[in-house]
Design a protein around this motif. Structure first.
Motif, mmCIF file in Angstrom:
data_model
loop_
_atom_site.group_PDB
_atom_site.id
_atom_site.type_symbol
_atom_site.label_atom_id
_atom_site.label_comp_id
_atom_site.label_asym_id
_atom_site.label_seq_id
_atom_site.Cartn_x
_atom_site.Cartn_y
_atom_site.Cartn_z
ATOM 1 N N ASP A 114 -8.931 16.161 -0.541
ATOM 2 C CA ASP A 114 -8.928 16.178 0.918
ATOM 3 C C ASP A 114 -8.011 15.048 1.371
ATOM 4 O O ASP A 114 -8.389 13.875 1.359
ATOM 5 C CB ASP A 114 -10.347 15.966 1.454
ATOM 6 C CG ASP A 114 -10.427 16.140 2.959
ATOM 7 O OD1 ASP A 114 -9.438 15.832 3.645
ATOM 8 O OD2 ASP A 114 -11.489 16.579 3.451
ATOM 9 N N ASN A 115 -6.784 15.388 1.752
ATOM 10 C CA ASN A 115 -5.799 14.363 2.099
ATOM 11 C C ASN A 115 -6.159 13.619 3.377
ATOM 12 O O ASN A 115 -5.723 12.480 3.581
ATOM 13 C CB ASN A 115 -4.409 14.986 2.225
ATOM 14 C CG ASN A 115 -3.835 15.381 0.876
ATOM 15 O OD1 ASN A 115 -3.787 14.570 -0.048
ATOM 16 N ND2 ASN A 115 -3.415 16.624 0.742
ATOM 17 N N LEU A 144 0.829 -1.211 0.000
ATOM 18 C CA LEU A 144 0.000 0.000 0.000
ATOM 19 C C LEU A 144 0.858 1.253 0.000
ATOM 20 O O LEU A 144 0.561 2.232 -0.705
ATOM 21 C CB LEU A 144 -0.901 0.005 1.245
ATOM 22 C CG LEU A 144 -2.238 -0.713 1.157
ATOM 23 C CD1 LEU A 144 -2.933 -0.657 2.512
ATOM 24 C CD2 LEU A 144 -3.128 -0.088 0.088
ATOM 25 N N LEU A 145 1.927 1.220 0.777
ATOM 26 C CA LEU A 145 2.818 2.384 0.863
ATOM 27 C C LEU A 145 3.429 2.721 -0.487
ATOM 28 O O LEU A 145 3.662 3.894 -0.803
ATOM 29 C CB LEU A 145 3.911 2.104 1.891
ATOM 30 C CG LEU A 145 4.820 3.276 2.278
ATOM 31 C CD1 LEU A 145 4.000 4.380 2.950
ATOM 32 C CD2 LEU A 145 5.931 2.805 3.204
ATOM 33 N N MET A 146 3.655 1.709 -1.300
ATOM 34 C CA MET A 146 4.274 1.925 -2.606
ATOM 35 C C MET A 146 3.300 2.477 -3.639
ATOM 36 O O MET A 146 3.690 2.749 -4.777
ATOM 37 C CB MET A 146 4.898 0.612 -3.097
ATOM 38 C CG MET A 146 6.041 0.143 -2.230
ATOM 39 S SD MET A 146 6.873 -1.340 -2.840
ATOM 40 C CE MET A 146 7.709 -0.696 -4.287
ATOM 41 N N THR A 147 2.032 2.662 -3.246
ATOM 42 C CA THR A 147 1.067 3.299 -4.153
ATOM 43 C C THR A 147 0.990 4.807 -3.909
ATOM 44 O O THR A 147 0.174 5.491 -4.542
ATOM 45 C CB THR A 147 -0.341 2.697 -3.962
ATOM 46 O OG1 THR A 147 -0.823 2.985 -2.641
ATOM 47 C CG2 THR A 147 -0.329 1.200 -4.192
ATOM 48 N N THR A 148 1.827 5.327 -3.010
ATOM 49 C CA THR A 148 1.772 6.764 -2.713
ATOM 50 C C THR A 148 2.050 7.666 -3.928
ATOM 51 O O THR A 148 1.586 8.810 -3.938
ATOM 52 C CB THR A 148 2.741 7.121 -1.575
ATOM 53 O OG1 THR A 148 4.048 6.579 -1.847
ATOM 54 C CG2 THR A 148 2.249 6.556 -0.252
ATOM 55 N N PRO A 149 2.808 7.214 -4.957
ATOM 56 C CA PRO A 149 2.928 8.069 -6.148
ATOM 57 C C PRO A 149 1.576 8.419 -6.760
ATOM 58 O O PRO A 149 1.407 9.508 -7.319
ATOM 59 C CB PRO A 149 3.767 7.217 -7.106
ATOM 60 C CG PRO A 149 4.627 6.410 -6.195
ATOM 61 C CD PRO A 149 3.743 6.073 -5.031
ATOM 62 N N LEU A 150 0.607 7.512 -6.637
ATOM 63 C CA LEU A 150 -0.743 7.803 -7.116
ATOM 64 C C LEU A 150 -1.365 8.928 -6.301
ATOM 65 O O LEU A 150 -2.047 9.809 -6.840
ATOM 66 C CB LEU A 150 -1.602 6.542 -7.032
ATOM 67 C CG LEU A 150 -3.041 6.641 -7.554
ATOM 68 C CD1 LEU A 150 -3.055 7.029 -9.027
ATOM 69 C CD2 LEU A 150 -3.762 5.314 -7.351
ATOM 70 N N TRP A 151 -1.128 8.906 -5.019
ATOM 71 C CA TRP A 151 -1.598 9.965 -4.120
ATOM 72 C C TRP A 151 -0.977 11.306 -4.520
ATOM 73 O O TRP A 151 -1.653 12.333 -4.593
ATOM 74 C CB TRP A 151 -1.231 9.579 -2.698
ATOM 75 C CG TRP A 151 -1.745 10.490 -1.624
ATOM 76 C CD1 TRP A 151 -2.485 11.640 -1.766
ATOM 77 C CD2 TRP A 151 -1.557 10.327 -0.225
ATOM 78 N NE1 TRP A 151 -2.760 12.202 -0.546
ATOM 79 C CE2 TRP A 151 -2.206 11.404 0.422
ATOM 80 C CE3 TRP A 151 -0.909 9.373 0.559
ATOM 81 C CZ2 TRP A 151 -2.204 11.558 1.814
ATOM 82 C CZ3 TRP A 151 -0.912 9.525 1.931
ATOM 83 C CH2 TRP A 151 -1.563 10.601 2.551
ATOM 84 N N LEU A 152 0.332 11.286 -4.813
ATOM 85 C CA LEU A 152 1.015 12.508 -5.236
ATOM 86 C C LEU A 152 0.454 13.011 -6.563
ATOM 87 O O LEU A 152 0.341 14.231 -6.778
ATOM 88 C CB LEU A 152 2.516 12.246 -5.357
ATOM 89 C CG LEU A 152 3.250 11.858 -4.069
ATOM 90 C CD1 LEU A 152 4.708 11.534 -4.357
ATOM 91 C CD2 LEU A 152 3.153 12.983 -3.040
ATOM 92 N N THR A 153 0.095 12.070 -7.437
ATOM 93 C CA THR A 153 -0.483 12.448 -8.725
ATOM 94 C C THR A 153 -1.802 13.187 -8.551
ATOM 95 O O THR A 153 -2.067 14.196 -9.215
ATOM 96 C CB THR A 153 -0.711 11.194 -9.594
ATOM 97 O OG1 THR A 153 0.535 10.537 -9.807
ATOM 98 C CG2 THR A 153 -1.329 11.566 -10.934
ATOM 99 N N VAL A 154 -2.628 12.697 -7.637
ATOM 100 C CA VAL A 154 -3.913 13.338 -7.369
ATOM 101 C C VAL A 154 -3.697 14.755 -6.839
ATOM 102 O O VAL A 154 -4.411 15.692 -7.215
ATOM 103 C CB VAL A 154 -4.731 12.507 -6.358
ATOM 104 C CG1 VAL A 154 -5.969 13.268 -5.909
ATOM 105 C CG2 VAL A 154 -5.146 11.187 -6.977
ATOM 106 N N ASN A 155 -2.697 14.933 -5.977
ATOM 107 C CA ASN A 155 -2.413 16.256 -5.452
ATOM 108 C C ASN A 155 -1.859 17.188 -6.525
ATOM 109 O O ASN A 155 -2.067 18.404 -6.469
ATOM 110 C CB ASN A 155 -1.415 16.165 -4.287
ATOM 111 C CG ASN A 155 -2.085 15.845 -2.968
ATOM 112 O OD1 ASN A 155 -2.513 16.728 -2.229
ATOM 113 N ND2 ASN A 155 -2.195 14.555 -2.663
ATOM 114 N N TYR A 156 -1.173 16.615 -7.501
ATOM 115 C CA TYR A 156 -0.655 17.421 -8.605
ATOM 116 C C TYR A 156 -1.775 17.871 -9.534
ATOM 117 O O TYR A 156 -1.779 19.006 -10.025
ATOM 118 C CB TYR A 156 0.375 16.606 -9.392
ATOM 119 C CG TYR A 156 0.896 17.297 -10.624
ATOM 120 C CD1 TYR A 156 1.845 18.319 -10.528
ATOM 121 C CD2 TYR A 156 0.432 16.937 -11.897
ATOM 122 C CE1 TYR A 156 2.319 18.960 -11.670
ATOM 123 C CE2 TYR A 156 0.896 17.562 -13.038
ATOM 124 C CZ TYR A 156 1.838 18.588 -12.922
ATOM 125 O OH TYR A 156 2.297 19.224 -14.046
#
Length: 243
Positions: free
Chosen positions: A127-128, A110-122
Motif C-alpha cells: 500500500d504505497n 530519506l529521499l535517497m532511500t526510495t530504491p528500497l521503496w521500489l524494491t518492495v513494489n517489485y
C-alpha cells in the motif's frame, strides 16, 4: 525570505565539506543494515517498509545530533556568531534558516532511500499510501530531533558537549514511552502520571506513523515539539547576544 537565504547558505556549507556526504552515506548504510539484517526484511514475507521505519527513532537519536552539533557551537567557538548577529536579520530568521538547511539534508537522505521503496513494489504489492504517510511521519520526527539538537548546540561552544547533551535529551524523549519506563512509573504513580509520561515519547507518537497512520494528534505533537525547541533556541541566542 531572509530565512531562506540563510538556509541556502547553510545548506551549501554542509556540501562544501564532507559533512553532508558522510551523514547521508552513514544513514543509508545503517538503514540498510537495520532493515535487512535486524528487521528480517525478507523473512517477514510482507510487502511493506515497517522494518525500515521502525528503526528510525534509534538512528536519529545519534545521527541527528551529529549533524546538528556544529550549528551554533561552531559559530560560538570560531567567533563568527558575533558577525552573524550584526547582519540585518533577526535571531528568529537565523534559527529558522539553520533549521531548514539541516532539515532539508535529512529529507534528502530519506529521499535517497526510495530504491528500497521500489524494491518492495517489485517484490509485492504494498500500500504505497501507507509508505508515503510513513515517510512524512519520519521526516516530521526528524525535525523534532533536529530542533532539540540545534537548541542544545546553542548552549555550548563545544561540539562534543552539544552532541552528548543532545543524545541524552533525545534519549529521554524516545524512551519515556517504553515498557521499562512505564512499568517503573506504574509501581508508584497513578494512571494520569503514567499517561502523561508516555505522551512525551517519540516512540508513542511515531508507532502509528510508521504504520502509515498520520493522526492529527501525532502530527501536532511533533510540530509542537519542533516549534517549542526552536523558540527556546531563539531565547538562548538572544541571551548570549545580550551578554
Amino acid at each position: 525570505m531572509r530565512s531562506l537565504t540563510i538556509a541556502r547558505r547553510e545548506f551549501g556549507s554542509f556540501f562544501a565539506t564532507p559533512i553532508a556526504y558522510v551523514y547521508i552515506a552513514i544513514f543509508l548504510v545503517l538503514s540498510g543494515v537495520c532493515t535487512f539484517f535486524m528487521g528480517d526484511f525478507y523473512a517477514r514475507g510482507q510487502a511493506d517498509l515497517l522494518p525500515f521505519f521502525e528503526f528510525h527513532p534509534w538512528l536519529y537519536l545519534f545521527l541527528v545530533p551529529a549533524i546538528a552539533m556544529r550549528s551554533w557551537a561552531e559559530e560560538k567557538k570560531s567567533g563568527t556568531i558575533e558577525l552573524l548577529m550584526t547582519l540585518p536579520v533577526s535571531t528568529t530568521q537565523t534559527v529558522i534558516g539553520k533549521f531548514l538547511a539541516c532539515w532539508t539534508i535529512l529529507g534528502l537522505a530519506l529521499l535517497m532511500t526510495t530504491p528500497l521503496w521500489l524494491t518492495v513494489n517489485y517484490l509485492g504489492s504494498p500500500d504505497n499510501g501507507i509508505i508515503v504517510a510513513a515517510y512524512i511521519g519520519t521526516w516530521l520526527m526528524s525535525g523534532a530531533f533536529l530542533a532539540i539538537s540545534q537548541c542544545l548546540s546553542a548552549v555550548s561552544r563545544s561540539q562534543v558537549v552539544a552532541f552528548v547533551l543532545s543524545v541524552v535529551v533525545c534519549f529521554i524523549f524516545v524512551v519515556s514511552g517504553s515498557d521499562i519506563v512505564i512499568d517503573a512509573f506504574k509501581n508508584w504513580a497513578n494512571n494520569l502520571v503514567v499517561d502523561t509520561v508516555a505522551s512525551f515519547s517519540f516512540l508513542t507518537h511515531f508507532d502509528a506513523m510508521a504504520k502509515g497512520v498520520l493522526a492529527a494528534s501525532d502530527v501536532a505533537y511533533f510540530v509542537l515539539v519542533t516549534a517549542s525547541w526552536l523558540f527556546a533556541s531563539v531565547i538562548i541566542i538572544d541571551e548570549n547576544k545580550a551578554d
